[in-house]
Design a protein around this motif. Structure first.
Motif, short mmCIF file in Angstrom:
data_model
loop_
_atom_site.label_atom_id
_atom_site.label_comp_id
_atom_site.label_asym_id
_atom_site.label_seq_id
_atom_site.Cartn_x
_atom_site.Cartn_y
_atom_site.Cartn_z
N LYS A 146 4.05 0.97 -1.05
CA LYS A 146 4.73 1.51 -2.67
C LYS A 146 3.17 2.18 -3.40
N SER A 147 2.45 1.43 -3.31
CA SER A 147 1.04 2.03 -4.00
C SER A 147 0.82 3.44 -4.78
N ILE A 148 1.43 4.23 -2.80
CA ILE A 148 0.68 5.91 -2.87
C ILE A 148 2.61 6.32 -2.84
N LEU B 285 0.73 -1.62 -0.11
CA LEU B 285 -0.10 0.32 0.54
C LEU B 285 0.77 1.10 -0.10
#
Lengths: 255, 189
Positions: free
Chosen positions: A56-58, A54
């Motif tokens: 990393k996704s942001i 999560l």
């Protein structure tokens, strides 16, 4: 809901509750249970993996220009505070100020005599003075609805400079062709969440480079554009930045 | 707190003895990247994120003398940021009429996020959480805050933070289909 007794053995239910609340908990019973129970170890690994994914996704990199602006804003703010502090002491040191003024005048003549350049080129000063003078002469600026202000701006621009075009600005409040010191140009105002911004488009010779300056309590930007100069003035640097970004998108040339 | 090397060094710094400019420079160096990540996620708009960041740092500069401990710096900065965001968001409602719709898109272009489907699914799952659950999770995962720090920033009790985090992660796992392990309450021990 949660056990605070660190020495009490933790069961799987409590472990998983805590794993979902605070997967990095340093409670000894939590850590021990995680080591001893393979199912729960797998469970916490899944939770931590989700958190990592999560995050990393942001993940994004901050623009370098923003870093520079954070530093610049602080410097400008410090200068403004320093200037305000100095102004408050002016009355007290009237004599000293008079003396300083005399020195400045003599320095000015001396620098002219020896051909030294002033800190800010005369063209910039004249443009700033023109717009500021007009703003001070006309402290009452009408506030129109955006439709009227945009229509007016387009009409005036068509007469003033057939090439410059303005896209619809929903926060445009006013526009008119006005005398501004030794110039004449389009005077308009924008409402931003950080305060009102005045901008002027003055046809003629362009200045060499963009200049940001503080002028008589205003933060100002002079930028050369096709066919002339754009002068943006506001009480806050923030409002100026917002308006400039907006104008960059809105102004175009029909050539 | 997050485990980045920068912040560990930061916590060993004695702010009270430090020059204001140096303190500010350290704040930017240590926390601006994390704050930007959080800001962009919260604002869903690059320009607005940058505006709020600038205003928050300016406010931080003005009240920097009140910051004494380096370990409190990040929480202090995030609190200033959240207040500024609330203020600006309130003002800019007219510009962001369809925030709800924007949220459902989950991925605004030009934001520079990872565009793989897995990353998109994670962001979408986070957005689907109710705000009360989402907020502490964002602070823990993106900001690296402990439960006590989140409690202090959100001005709620630590146990309330724990409950919200528990529900947030549970719901996230359900949305993502990760709840394949035995359900809570039926695990034997």
């Amino acid at each position: 809901m949660y056990t605070n007794e660190e020495n009490i053995e933790m069961n799987c239910l409590d472990f998983r509750r805590l794993a979902l609340s605070d997967p990095n908990s340093s409670q000894p019973s939590f850590i021990i249970h995680g080591k001893e129970c393979p199912d729960c170890r797998q469970y916490i690994a899944g939770v931590m993996q989700m958190d990592a994914d999560l995050s990393k996704s942001i993940d994004v990199q901050m623009p370098a220009s923003l870093m520079a602006r954070l530093e610049l804003n602080q410097i400008l703010e410090e200068e403004a505070q320093e200037s305000a502090r100095k102004n408050s002491g002016l009355r007290r040191y009237a004599m000293a100020a008079s003396f300083a003024a005399a020195l400045f005048v003599s320095g000015f003549f001396a620098s002219n005599y020896f051909g030294s350049a002033s800190l800010i080129d005369e063209d910039y000063q004249a443009l700033l003075a023109g717009v500021a003078e007009h703003m001070n002469e006309q402290p009452l600026t009408p506030v129109w609805d955006a439709q009227k202000a945009n229509e007016s701006a387009n009409t005036h621009l068509a007469n003033y400079d057939g090439e410059m075009q303005l896209k619809f600005l929903e926060n445009l409040q006013f526009s008119r062709i006005c005398p501004m010191g030794q110039y004449r140009g389009l005077h308009a105002s924008l409402e931003t969440s950080n305060g009102q911004v005045t901008f002027a488009y003055i046809k003629g010779d362009r200045v060499d480079d963009l200049l940001d300056a503080s002028y008589k309590g205003y933060v100002a930007r002079i930028k050369p554009v096709r066919g002339g100069n754009l002068i943006i003035m506001s009480r806050t640097n923030k409002a100026l930045q917002v308006a400039d970004r907006q104008l960059e998108k809105a102004i175009y040339w029909d050539i | 707190m997050s485990n980045s090397g920068n912040e560990i060094d930061q916590e060993q710094v004695n702010y009270s003895m430090m020059d204001k400019k140096r303190k500010y420079a350290l704040l930017i160096e240590a926390h601006s990247q994390d704050l930007y990540k959080y800001a962009l996620w919260l604002c869903k708009d690059k320009n607005m994120a940058e505006d709020v960041m600038q205003e928050a740092f300016l406010r931080a500069w003005k009240s920097l003398d009140s910051l004494r401990e380096a370990k409190a710096a990040k929480g202090w900065l995030f609190t200033i940021f959240r207040r500024e965001h609330a203020r600006q968001f309130e003002r800019k409602q007219f510009d962001y009429k369809d925030v709800e719709q924007m949220d459902t898109i989950a991925d605004t272009n030009n934001m520079g996020y990872d565009d793989r489907p897995e990353a998109f699914a994670l962001r979408n799952a986070l957005i689907k959480l109710p705000k009360d659950y989402r907020e502490p999770l964002e602070m823990q995962v993106l900001g690296g805050f402990s439960c006590d720090e989140i409690a202090s920033i959100l001005d709620i009790s630590s146990s309330a933070v724990m409950t919200r985090l528990f529900r947030a992660r549970k719901k996230m796992r359900q949305i993502l289909g990760h709840e394949t392990m035995p359900q809570l309450g039926v695990v034997g021990n």
